[in-house]
Design an enzyme around this catalytic site. Sequence first.
Site, PDB file in Angstrom:
ATOM      1  N   CYS A   1      -1.420   5.652 -25.917  1.00  9.90           N
ATOM      2  CA  CYS A   1      -1.273   5.862 -24.481  1.00  9.90           C
ATOM      3  C   CYS A   1      -0.184   4.958 -23.879  1.00  9.90           C
ATOM      4  O   CYS A   1      -0.016   4.917 -22.667  1.00  9.90           O
ATOM      5  CB  CYS A   1      -2.599   5.650 -23.763  1.00  9.90           C
ATOM      6  SG  CYS A   1      -3.251   3.985 -23.925  1.00  9.90           S
TER       7      CYS A   1
ATOM      8  N   ARG B   1      -6.007   3.886 -15.244  1.00  8.37           N
ATOM      9  CA  ARG B   1      -5.903   2.441 -15.004  1.00  8.37           C
ATOM     10  C   ARG B   1      -6.619   2.123 -13.690  1.00  8.37           C
ATOM     11  O   ARG B   1      -6.111   2.428 -12.615  1.00  8.37           O
ATOM     12  CB  ARG B   1      -4.435   2.027 -14.876  1.00  8.37           C
ATOM     13  CG  ARG B   1      -3.595   2.238 -16.129  1.00  8.37           C
ATOM     14  CD  ARG B   1      -2.146   1.867 -15.825  1.00  8.37           C
ATOM     15  NE  ARG B   1      -1.330   1.710 -17.004  1.00  8.37           N
ATOM     16  CZ  ARG B   1      -0.501   2.649 -17.476  1.00  8.37           C
ATOM     17  NH1 ARG B   1      -0.406   3.815 -16.861  1.00  8.37           N
ATOM     18  NH2 ARG B   1       0.226   2.421 -18.546  1.00  8.37           N
TER      19      ARG B   1
ATOM     20  N   ASN C   1       2.894  -0.636 -24.794  1.00  6.06           N
ATOM     21  CA  ASN C   1       3.639  -1.472 -23.839  1.00  6.06           C
ATOM     22  C   ASN C   1       3.314  -2.943 -24.096  1.00  6.06           C
ATOM     23  O   ASN C   1       4.197  -3.796 -24.160  1.00  6.06           O
ATOM     24  CB  ASN C   1       3.269  -1.121 -22.395  1.00  6.06           C
ATOM     25  CG  ASN C   1       3.418   0.348 -22.107  1.00  6.06           C
ATOM     26  OD1 ASN C   1       4.137   1.041 -22.800  1.00  6.06           O
ATOM     27  ND2 ASN C   1       2.733   0.845 -21.090  1.00  6.06           N
TER      28      ASN C   1
ATOM     29  N   GLU D   1      -3.651  -3.295 -28.421  1.00  9.31           N
ATOM     30  CA  GLU D   1      -2.428  -3.862 -27.846  1.00  9.31           C
ATOM     31  C   GLU D   1      -2.181  -5.295 -28.306  1.00  9.31           C
ATOM     32  O   GLU D   1      -1.119  -5.845 -28.079  1.00  9.31           O
ATOM     33  CB  GLU D   1      -2.400  -3.763 -26.311  1.00  9.31           C
ATOM     34  CG  GLU D   1      -3.718  -3.711 -25.630  1.00  9.31           C
ATOM     35  CD  GLU D   1      -3.646  -3.354 -24.152  1.00  9.31           C
ATOM     36  OE1 GLU D   1      -2.627  -2.840 -23.685  1.00  9.31           O
ATOM     37  OE2 GLU D   1      -4.636  -3.615 -23.459  1.00  9.31           O
TER      38      GLU D   1
ATOM     39  N   HIS E   1       0.828  -1.201   0.000  1.00  6.48           N
ATOM     40  CA  HIS E   1       0.000   0.000   0.000  1.00  6.48           C
ATOM     41  C   HIS E   1       0.862   1.251   0.000  1.00  6.48           C
ATOM     42  O   HIS E   1       0.540   2.248  -0.645  1.00  6.48           O
ATOM     43  CB  HIS E   1      -0.902   0.002   1.239  1.00  6.48           C
ATOM     44  CG  HIS E   1      -2.170  -0.765   1.032  1.00  6.48           C
ATOM     45  ND1 HIS E   1      -2.824  -1.423   2.031  1.00  6.48           N
ATOM     46  CD2 HIS E   1      -2.897  -0.970  -0.087  1.00  6.48           C
ATOM     47  CE1 HIS E   1      -3.912  -1.997   1.543  1.00  6.48           C
ATOM     48  NE2 HIS E   1      -3.964  -1.737   0.257  1.00  6.48           N
TER      49      HIS E   1
ATOM     50  N   ARG F   1       6.802  -8.533 -20.596  1.00  6.14           N
ATOM     51  CA  ARG F   1       7.306  -7.201 -20.246  1.00  6.14           C
ATOM     52  C   ARG F   1       7.901  -7.137 -18.850  1.00  6.14           C
ATOM     53  O   ARG F   1       8.602  -6.185 -18.519  1.00  6.14           O
ATOM     54  CB  ARG F   1       6.199  -6.152 -20.423  1.00  6.14           C
ATOM     55  CG  ARG F   1       4.968  -6.422 -19.609  1.00  6.14           C
ATOM     56  CD  ARG F   1       3.784  -5.588 -20.064  1.00  6.14           C
ATOM     57  NE  ARG F   1       3.718  -4.290 -19.414  1.00  6.14           N
ATOM     58  CZ  ARG F   1       2.684  -3.462 -19.515  1.00  6.14           C
ATOM     59  NH1 ARG F   1       1.638  -3.787 -20.248  1.00  6.14           N
ATOM     60  NH2 ARG F   1       2.676  -2.320 -18.886  1.00  6.14           N
TER      61      ARG F   1
ATOM     62  N   ARG G   1     -10.334   3.089 -18.133  1.00  9.76           N
ATOM     63  CA  ARG G   1     -10.168   1.737 -18.691  1.00  9.76           C
ATOM     64  C   ARG G   1     -10.829   0.713 -17.777  1.00  9.76           C
ATOM     65  O   ARG G   1     -10.683   0.783 -16.553  1.00  9.76           O
ATOM     66  CB  ARG G   1      -8.678   1.422 -18.839  1.00  9.76           C
ATOM     67  CG  ARG G   1      -8.447   0.069 -19.482  1.00  9.76           C
ATOM     68  CD  ARG G   1      -6.995  -0.162 -19.796  1.00  9.76           C
ATOM     69  NE  ARG G   1      -6.215  -0.368 -18.595  1.00  9.76           N
ATOM     70  CZ  ARG G   1      -4.875  -0.486 -18.595  1.00  9.76           C
ATOM     71  NH1 ARG G   1      -4.209  -0.385 -19.728  1.00  9.76           N
ATOM     72  NH2 ARG G   1      -4.231  -0.688 -17.475  1.00  9.76           N
TER      73      ARG G   1
HETATM   74  C1  PEP Z   1      -0.039  -0.400 -22.740  1.00  9.44           C
HETATM   75  O1  PEP Z   1      -0.097  -1.632 -22.747  1.00  9.44           O
HETATM   76  O2  PEP Z   1       0.644   0.252 -23.551  1.00  9.44           O
HETATM   77  C2  PEP Z   1      -0.786   0.380 -21.736  1.00  9.44           C
HETATM   78  C3  PEP Z   1      -0.863   1.694 -21.812  1.00  9.44           C
HETATM   79  O3  PEP Z   1      -1.389  -0.272 -20.720  1.00  9.44           O
HETATM   80  P1  PEP Z   1      -0.640  -0.964 -19.477  1.00  9.44           P
HETATM   81  O4  PEP Z   1       0.754  -0.436 -19.435  1.00  9.44           O
HETATM   82  O5  PEP Z   1      -1.463  -0.598 -18.288  1.00  9.44           O
HETATM   83  O6  PEP Z   1      -0.736  -2.422 -19.804  1.00  9.44           O
HETATM   84 MG    MG Z   2      -1.627  -2.698 -21.705  1.00 11.41          MG
END
Ligand code: PEP
Ligand code: MG
Length: 536
Positions: free
Chosen positions: A489, A288, A441, A420, A182, A452, A324
């Site tokens: 994004c 998010r 991402n 994505e 937290h 990742r 989201r």
């Molecule tokens: C992404 O996948 O580029 C994204 C913005 O979402 P997250 O990083 O929360 O998976």
């Molecule tokens: Mg993502």
Amino acid sequence: MPEALRLKGQGASPGIARGPAYVMAPEDGRARGVRANGSDAARLAEAVDRAVEDLRDLAGRSDLESAAILEFQIEMLRDPALLEPSLERMHRGAEAGVAWAATMDAYVASFEEAEDEHIRARGADMMDIRQQVLRALHGERPPDFPQGSILVGRDIAPSLFLSHDWSRGGGIALFGGSVASHVATLARSRGVPMVVGVPSAEIETGMELVVDGDDGVVEDGSAVPASALAAGRASGIPVPIGEPAVAADEFPLSTADGIRLTLQANIDHPSELRHLSPTNVDGIGLFRTEYLMASPADLADEERQVAIYTEMLAWAGGLPVTIRLLDFGADKPPPGEATDPSSFLGLRGIRLLLARPDMLRTQVRALLRAAPAGRLRVLLPMVTAPSEVEQTRAVFAEEAARLSARGVSHAMPPLGLMVEVPAAALMPEAFAAEFFSFGTNDLAQYLSASARDNAAVSPLYAAARAAVLRFLAMTVPLVAATGRSVGICGDLAGDPTALPALLSCGFRDFSMAPRRMTLARAALSRLNADGSEARG
Ligand code: PEP
Ligand code: MG
């Protein structure tokens, strides 16, 4: 000359802080047996009540997200499962404090032994509760430390973090701790740099330290020149609370050849809005919501979600706020569940929500109810097939009909697609979405087949960058051809070195972490809309 101290841990909250160390002595964990007037059971009950009152008082002065964390502690304190074993121990002759401490020690140990990091991280909350009640029993004040210090210790209690005044800066270096705790969540939302898992070392109170939450490093500040920190600041240190993240005179943003661009903010916690002024951004491009959910109870709490979303929409005035749907799975499991790395390719994002309709329906109702408060847009994470959008839209329609039947005010927001998954990027015309936002991402992870969060393959993830840019150059025009809006994004949007290529792909709408905005604005305003450098 002895080597300067440089300790590598794990970055839990980004940014760089410099200041004198304050080494927190481990709190006296022992319960002193104080035999007082009145029964031990009554004294313990009073101490629990006092701790609850203090937490309520702190929650009343905190933002919604922090209050939710404190509510979690209050719920735990009210749980008879904590009081009953203490009462039993007292029955067998133990003094109130000793009985409470022994009960809590067993709980803390069971949390700390858990395999799942999120459950382990809740051990710090249990320790916090333990100490608060002991302090109430002993009539002691909660600890604090000088403003602007780098707090050094094994772990830090959420209540200590929240009661401390961070407005003069400061940071946190922990020998223990967890990125999932937290406190780490709070530090990220307040812009307090934090490193956890620092190897043990001799650090004395007063020693100048630098905490680099981006690289997960704690070092001797006297060995780090101020110029190095200035360079770090330019690469994106969180802006102190109260200071707008973006200079107003750079707003609105256009390319050097006069094409209007939009810059929106990616937000992980509603409290980040305190760092941002709605007059300096074009809205929220990605909120998010996973980080809102600290417990299964949060997931089921529709009213709390309505309050949070409504507050964000009110903050934004008429600007778009893109929320989201919960993107759980893989490294971000639903609260109380174990991480499952294989779910990067399995039940994640919209797939998981459609498989767990209760979670989805609660969030959908909250979004429908909050929508009349502003310009809400809803993003669907990790969409692969058109049927996923259709099923989600059907859930929105069903819940809207139920709200109508109950006479509850609501509105239907536009639904957009996080692009994505490569399969979705290649077939945008097949999706009944009102807008598209590239999540680079995950797109990079799925294009490079490199998880990742796996350090062993992170060089491959990075090496795929050129392929990702080429893929964007191929697919952004496909999305643009649908006539619906297309933005980006993923973290690439906040990387100045990628911006020429992103402009040339056709992007005009960028959303990024607020601390990336200053540099991105400067870079974008020096480029032409085709990505070329403006002359002069
Ligand atoms: C992404 O996948 O580029 C994204 C913005 O979402 P997250 O990083 O929360 O998976
Ligand atoms: Mg993502």
